[in-house]
Design an enzyme around this catalytic site. Structure first.
Site, mmCIF file in Angstrom:
data_model
loop_
_atom_site.group_PDB
_atom_site.id
_atom_site.type_symbol
_atom_site.label_atom_id
_atom_site.label_comp_id
_atom_site.label_asym_id
_atom_site.label_seq_id
_atom_site.Cartn_x
_atom_site.Cartn_y
_atom_site.Cartn_z
ATOM 1 N N GLN A 132 -9.159 1.729 2.633
ATOM 2 C CA GLN A 132 -7.753 1.334 2.629
ATOM 3 C C GLN A 132 -7.403 0.458 3.827
ATOM 4 O OE1 GLN A 132 -6.137 5.627 1.462
ATOM 5 N NE2 GLN A 132 -4.519 4.101 1.421
ATOM 6 N N HIS A 133 -6.265 -0.233 3.682
ATOM 7 C CA HIS A 133 -5.532 -0.876 4.779
ATOM 8 C C HIS A 133 -6.133 -2.176 5.316
ATOM 9 C CE1 HIS A 133 -3.225 2.790 4.917
ATOM 10 N NE2 HIS A 133 -4.209 3.506 5.426
ATOM 11 N N ASP B 224 -9.814 4.325 -1.282
ATOM 12 C CA ASP B 224 -10.843 5.370 -1.295
ATOM 13 C C ASP B 224 -10.260 6.774 -1.444
ATOM 14 O OD1 ASP B 224 -9.755 5.341 1.283
ATOM 15 O OD2 ASP B 224 -11.684 5.044 2.299
#
Length: 475
Positions: free
Chosen positions: A79-80, A237
């Site tokens: 992520q991110h 994830d």
């Protein structure tokens, strides 16, 4: 290998350090082939997206000829991360990963400039941390304006790989909910924050609905997947792992890794103004409130190493208390803290200190779990224990003793890739992805009954945490 009962699908886990690929029988969930290839990550927590693509192709190739039979594929990704692409779809610079916190000053400014934590929580479901993508974009515009000016498209890691497969710019609501520019209140991109940080919505991918396909695999050199195979939306994830477990609302998950995470699916949109709980969307139509601790298995292993002990060499008893916040802590929010040990006596043993370290790590996770679960969630629902620490007896028994809940340890490994495979199978078969995972029995594993909760240890930990406040907050 026996002939598969159903069509084959591929689930991908593109993590910080490597990409894994599983070829899975869509009917049974049996993993029929697997592959893995590494990524390079710089000390500044940057990574070249082109390497992710090369790793994906290599991991698929390792799966052997069976990968050519895959009818659908889905990508779960870290992520991110901020992936910046030019007009030709090439990376402008290496991706800024989730654990790059150079954007902390930009994060603080953004939170203040848009009305404070309460406003962020209400609009976006989360108060952004420096891991969130919006803070990284703000950092890039401020620190590397020439690179920012060259950006034609912004993607998350899973979006990038999905886009390479299909040639289309798409994402999903789960991963989008960790950007800081997708509103969980409206389930759309937030124009005010985009204007504030100088990013056009035209540069962002289309957010796909539940069960919607991202496209089909296009012919690409070096890619062993068959042309025309369906490509599912993919997701972040944590959302993929929740799919991989087939989670129902109210089922708590505790993941024991380098960091610890706790989460549960809920039908209620979360919005925590304290910032403790990230109010993510899940990969379906529900929500995935999640809290993260920074000090988990590595902190315990470090204390074991200091005493020359095996990590399982714990001893009960003693009044020693350890708060193992060796790297500062996120939950509770103590970024400047260090580890503390109190209650040391002449007869305290190293094994007791090690057990107290487990207690301190699990206490922080259980405190976060209380915030993640709905108030009406059943208190006797088993905790699903996953991650590297879930195989450790000391971790499992500490969770049982401090939670008072039953614990179940799923046998299934590689839950992110399995969740992506379930999403691919659901798209192919017209089913719900979580229902597919439940049909595959991914959460099955040894069940351990509840034991009486250790109220004395919990009270001692709470008292030490409160009393050590001035030390833990000191810069």
């Amino acid at each position: 290998m026996a002939a598969p009962e159903g069509p084959l699908v591929v689930g991908v886990d593109s993590s910080t350090q490597s990409t894994k690929a599983l070829v899975v029988d869509a009917a049974t969930g049996e993993v029929v082939a697997r592959g893995q290839a590494p990524h390079t990550v710089t000390p500044d927590h940057e990574s070249d997206p082109e390497q992710w693509w090369e790793a994906l192709c290599a991991a698929l190739e390792q799966c052997g000829p069976v990968v050519h039979q895959a009818a659908a594929v889905s990508v779960g990704g870290q992520q991110h991360g901020l992936v910046t692409l030019d007009g030709q779809g090439r990376p402008v610079r290496p991706a800024l990963l989730w654990n790059d916190v150079r954007s902390a000053p930009q994060r603080d400014r953004l939170v203040a400039e848009l009305g404070g934590p309460e406003v962020w929580a209400e609009r976006f479901g989360s108060v952004p941390a420096a891991s969130f993508t919006v803070t990284k974009w703000a950092w890039l515009r401020e620190r590397e304006p020439e690179n920012a000016a060259a950006v034609a498209a912004v993607r998350l890691p899973h979006d990038y790989l999905t886009g390479r497969l299909t040639g289309q710019g798409t994402t999903d609501r789960g991963d989008a909910s960790g950007t800081g520019w997708w509103s969980t209140a409206t389930e759309s991109y937030d124009q005010e924050i985009l204007e504030h940080v100088g990013l056009s919505a035209d540069a962002l991918p289309r957010v796909l609905g539940h069960g919607e396909a991202a496209g089909t695999v296009r012919p690409l050199e070096g890619l062993p997947l068959p042309q025309g195979a369906l490509v599912a939306a993919g997701t972040g994830d944590n959302m993929a792992a929740a799919l991989g477990l087939g989670l129902r609302p109210g089922q708590p998950v505790l993941s024991l890794g380098t960091s610890g995470t706790v989460y549960a699916v809920t039908t209620r949109r979360p919005a925590d103004p304290t910032g403790t709980v990230a109010g993510f969307a899940d990969a379906r139509t529900d929500w995935l409130p999640l809290a993260c601790t920074l000090n988990c298995t590595l902190a315990v292993d470090r204390v074991a190493a200091l005493f020359g002990l095996d990590r399982e060499a714990v001893e009960p008893g003693g009044g020693v208390t350890v708060l193992p916040f060796l790297d500062g802590e996120r939950t509770p929010n103590l970024p400047y803290a260090s580890g503390t040990l109190t209650g040391l006596r002449h007869d305290t043993t190293p094994g007791q200190i090690l057990q107290a370290t487990y207690d301190g790590a699990v206490y922080a996770l259980l405190g976060a779990l209380d915030l993640v679960l709905d108030a009406d969630a059943a208190p006797d629902t088993p905790i699903l224990l996953i991650g590297g620490g879930a195989r450790g007896t000391a971790w499992r028994e500490t969770v049982r003793r401090l939670s008072g809940r039953p614990v179940q340890v799923p046998r299934a490994q590689e839950l992110v890739a399995l969740g992506a495979a379930a999403q691919a199978a659901a798209l192919l078969l017209g089913e719900d992805a979580a229902a597919v995972a439940r049909r595959w029995s991914t959460a099955d594993g040894p069940a351990h009954e509840a034991v009486e909760r250790d109220e004395e240890a919990l009270a001692r930990l709470a008292a030490v945490l409160e009393g050590a406040g001035p030390l833990l907050h000191r810069h």
